[in-house]
Design a protein around this motif. Structure first.
Motif, PDB file in Angstrom:
ATOM      1  N   GLN A   1       0.838  -1.212   0.000  1.00 40.61           N
ATOM      2  CA  GLN A   1       0.000   0.000   0.000  1.00 40.61           C
ATOM      3  C   GLN A   1       0.869   1.257   0.000  1.00 40.61           C
ATOM      4  O   GLN A   1       0.539   2.251  -0.651  1.00 40.61           O
ATOM      5  N   ILE A   2       1.975   1.206   0.751  1.00 38.35           N
ATOM      6  CA  ILE A   2       2.897   2.348   0.794  1.00 38.35           C
ATOM      7  C   ILE A   2       3.448   2.627  -0.600  1.00 38.35           C
ATOM      8  O   ILE A   2       3.493   3.771  -1.056  1.00 38.35           O
ATOM      9  N   ILE A   3       3.857   1.573  -1.280  1.00 37.59           N
ATOM     10  CA  ILE A   3       4.432   1.728  -2.620  1.00 37.59           C
ATOM     11  C   ILE A   3       3.365   2.158  -3.626  1.00 37.59           C
ATOM     12  O   ILE A   3       3.577   3.076  -4.430  1.00 37.59           O
ATOM     13  N   ALA A   4       2.187   1.508  -3.574  1.00 37.34           N
ATOM     14  CA  ALA A   4       1.121   1.792  -4.541  1.00 37.34           C
ATOM     15  C   ALA A   4       0.591   3.215  -4.411  1.00 37.34           C
ATOM     16  O   ALA A   4       0.245   3.861  -5.408  1.00 37.34           O
ATOM     17  N   SER A   5       0.531   3.724  -3.195  1.00 38.08           N
ATOM     18  CA  SER A   5      -0.026   5.065  -2.971  1.00 38.08           C
ATOM     19  C   SER A   5       1.048   6.154  -2.925  1.00 38.08           C
ATOM     20  O   SER A   5       0.743   7.317  -2.642  1.00 38.08           O
ATOM     21  N   SER A   6       2.312   5.766  -3.178  1.00 40.54           N
ATOM     22  CA  SER A   6       3.440   6.716  -3.134  1.00 40.54           C
ATOM     23  C   SER A   6       3.460   7.488  -1.813  1.00 40.54           C
ATOM     24  O   SER A   6       3.603   8.713  -1.782  1.00 40.54           O
ATOM     25  N   SER A   7       3.309   6.749  -0.716  1.00 37.10           N
ATOM     26  CA  SER A   7       3.261   7.364   0.611  1.00 37.10           C
ATOM     27  C   SER A   7       4.639   7.409   1.255  1.00 37.10           C
ATOM     28  O   SER A   7       5.514   6.596   0.951  1.00 37.10           O
TER      29      SER A   7
END
Length: 204
Positions: free
Chosen positions: A121-127
């Motif tokens: 999720q961190i990678i997918a949402s560029s967080s």
């Protein structure tokens, strides 16, 4: 009468001789003691080269600094474990460094978060994920700690702030390049990671 005077003089000479010997022994012992103290103090003095200039510095007792090192280790582990970027290599590198500081409980929590898809999720949402340490409490007798802080997840459209409270134990180990403080965190667990705010970013 003459004999008595001779006996008294002999007694006085004995007392004076014994007193002189005792005093001499005291001086020798005191000299050894002060010499030992001076040697110990000199061993605590070290010189650090600053651009070729020697600067005198003093070593401090390791035990006096140990509580500071425990807190530094706890803060370092949490910073490495929870500071994440939308980059798989960066995440793995930080996690790997953090796992040198903790027992299997750290690996279990990492596996748990990974299975939940947290890192994806961190990678997918560029967080970007970071933490702020509010306080660290340690119990020297039980060798137990509690970490109190906040976790910030910065996304393109919002900033999520979560409470972060963890606890665990710590133990002394041999210092190494991967564990310079010589502290191993043990039986670590997250007690509270509740969301406390979700602020929407202004978009222009």
């Amino acid at each position: 009468m003459l004999i008595k005077n001779i006996e008294q003089r002999i007694k006085i000479n004995k007392v004076v001789s014994i007193s002189a010997i005792v005093f001499a022994v005291f001086i020798v012992i005191a000299g050894f003691f002060f010499a030992y103290r001076m040697i110990e103090d000199s061993r605590k003095s070290i010189y650090i080269l600053d651009n070729g200039v020697p600067i005198l510095a003093k070593q401090t007792d390791v035990l006096l600094n140990r509580p500071v090192e425990y807190k530094a280790q706890i803060e370092l582990f949490h910073r490495l474990f929870f500071t994440l970027a939308p980059d798989d290599a960066y995440i793995k590198d930080n996690i790997q460094k953090s796992l040198y500081l903790i027992d299997d409980s750290g690996k279990k929590e990492y596996t748990n978060l990974k299975e939940k898809g947290f890192y994806n999720q961190i990678i997918a949402s560029s967080s970007m994920v970071s933490i702020h340490a509010d306080s660290i409490a340690i119990n020297m007798e039980q060798k137990k700690f509690a970490f109190f802080g906040k976790q910030m997840i910065t996304r393109k459209s919002s900033v999520i702030t979560r409470k972060l409270i963890t606890e665990g134990y710590f133990d002394d180990i041999i210092r190494s390049p991967n564990n310079p403080h010589g502290v191993m965190l043990k039986n670590w667990r997250i007690l509270d990671n509740e969301e406390i705010s979700n602020q929407t970013k202004n978009s222009y």
